[in-house]
Design a protein around this motif. Sequence first.
Motif, PDB file in Angstrom:
ATOM      1  N   TRP A 160       0.820  -1.208   0.000  1.00 26.67           N
ATOM      2  CA  TRP A 160       0.000   0.000   0.000  1.00 26.67           C
ATOM      3  C   TRP A 160       0.853   1.256   0.000  1.00 26.67           C
ATOM      4  N   LYS A 161       0.500   2.197  -0.853  1.00 26.93           N
ATOM      5  CA  LYS A 161       1.157   3.511  -0.923  1.00 26.93           C
ATOM      6  C   LYS A 161       0.058   4.568  -0.862  1.00 26.93           C
ATOM      7  N   TYR A 162       0.162   5.429   0.166  1.00 25.88           N
ATOM      8  CA  TYR A 162      -0.827   6.492   0.361  1.00 25.88           C
ATOM      9  C   TYR A 162      -0.140   7.843   0.272  1.00 25.88           C
ATOM     10  N   ILE A 163      -0.687   8.734  -0.554  1.00 23.76           N
ATOM     11  CA  ILE A 163      -0.200  10.111  -0.656  1.00 23.76           C
ATOM     12  C   ILE A 163      -1.277  11.024  -0.102  1.00 23.76           C
ATOM     13  N   LEU A 218      -4.451   6.471  -3.012  1.00 23.85           N
ATOM     14  CA  LEU A 218      -4.034   5.169  -2.503  1.00 23.85           C
ATOM     15  C   LEU A 218      -3.746   4.258  -3.691  1.00 23.85           C
ATOM     16  N   PHE A 219      -2.590   3.593  -3.631  1.00 28.61           N
ATOM     17  CA  PHE A 219      -2.190   2.696  -4.711  1.00 28.61           C
ATOM     18  C   PHE A 219      -1.771   1.354  -4.137  1.00 28.61           C
ATOM     19  N   ASN A 261      -5.917   5.199  -8.737  1.00 26.42           N
ATOM     20  CA  ASN A 261      -6.183   5.645  -7.375  1.00 26.42           C
ATOM     21  C   ASN A 261      -7.382   4.871  -6.825  1.00 26.42           C
ATOM     22  N   ILE A 262      -7.149   4.043  -5.816  1.00 29.06           N
ATOM     23  CA  ILE A 262      -8.209   3.205  -5.260  1.00 29.06           C
ATOM     24  C   ILE A 262      -8.616   3.671  -3.867  1.00 29.06           C
TER      25      ILE A 262
END
Length: 514
Positions: A442-445, A474-475, A486-487
Amino acid sequence: MKKILTCLAIAGLISCNKQTKVDQNTIDKPNIVIFYVDDLGYGDIGVNGLQGASTPEIDKLAEGGILFTDVHSPHATCTPSRYSMLTGEYAFRKNAQILPGDAPLLINPNKKTLPDMLKEQGYATAVVGKWHLGLGNGNVDWNQAVKPGPLEIGFDYSFLLPSTGDRVPSVYLENHHVVNLDKNDPITVSYKKNISDRPTGNDQPELLRQGADQQHGNTIINGISRIGYMKGGERALWTDEDFPEMLAGKASDFITKHKDEHFFLYFAFHDIHVPRLPSDRFRGKSEMGVRGDVILQMDYTTGLVMKTLKDLGIDKNTLVIFTSDNGAVLTDGYDDQAIELLGDHQPNGPFSGGKYSSYEGGTRVPMIAYWPNKIEAGQVNNATFSHIDFYASFADLLGVELPKNVAVDSKNMLPPLLGETDKGRDFMVEEGFSLAIRNGQWKYIQPIPKDRRIPNFMEKTKNIEGGLSRKPQLFNLDNDLQERINIASQHPEIVELLQQKLDSITSSSTTLSK
């Protein structure tokens, strides 16, 4: 959710793992060398898919050690990454940004640093190369002793480009003094107005070897216009093409002097930062123009320092870290045809973004660890961690218990650094013009607040996707490595938890992931 995010096993988030400390009785105390390249992207070395140039010396390090696939610079730009690596502290805690060439020292001499810790353990310490962490207390007189600087924050020796190659003063600083300065031709520097009779790139572009944008269009030195204005110091001026031999020579002199004791060398390249001015040895030797040429030059410089270690018979008990301060950028102020001559090469590998960006290409950088006495050759390691973790990892290596108020964001990642596990950080902050956080796939910006302007210079002048948005992003990197889908709206619970984690980090002086 009121619960602070510490150890999670929800919606696929990875639960906290505890790193096992390395047994000190099984390790010989090594020398430590950090090669910190400037603006080298994930794909800019041979073992990571470089095309149009080659890096045989760096590839040898990878073949003899560990190639990491998910290690990150602390920030997507240079000054903050250096600050974080040397202090073990996120740059946002200091509001650290790219500094002008006349900025005061960014690191408070009272703050404990990585070289401080190593010095206390009996290491001789040195920094050679690009500094860009500020010098003095403001209003530096370059004709006198320039301090505080590296010697006041734990280094025994320093030989510096005071800021960067594209900023004045274009002189070397050895310890506290400008090299070859003629006191009858004193140096004056200004970043506000032109105080020099030297021509400028903005006024006389016909004198330039490379075209430059307005920011880089001030005082011309060695046929290149720089940021800022410089008067005097003619005998002290550097020649950019001399950097490889000069910097490698100073590093080798330090190593030779301290070959019979333990030492720490922070070798901070100027390559492959702009202006890119390869020496005659490498000019025209790659298929990518001058950017490819300086990659060849950077590899050669690495080889010169490694040759010194090998000739002295101390390479096998030297822990060598090779990495970069942030992702790659092709066009960054000068017209050197880096984009036009790129060919099929992908400087940031399979990742989107690059220097400045919040996408993975901003901070996911090449990294190799090499230590023949301890590290098994030929490994590839997928552990996720950051250069900010060098501080706590080296402390564990030497059996040092760090006080709670020192290196507050650094985590002990020595086991993966030595190839003993591929378990990395559960949570890792990626810092740039916004904050992002990784947890496994998970990657969140986090979104840019409405009261803050979204910088557009990346797309407008740097040809880089910034990854910035007013909306949460979120990726899932397992199936979307380029961060295209973007999910966030599909997984609001993960967004909330990761935002909580970021909030817990930014609102405290220490982190829960320590």
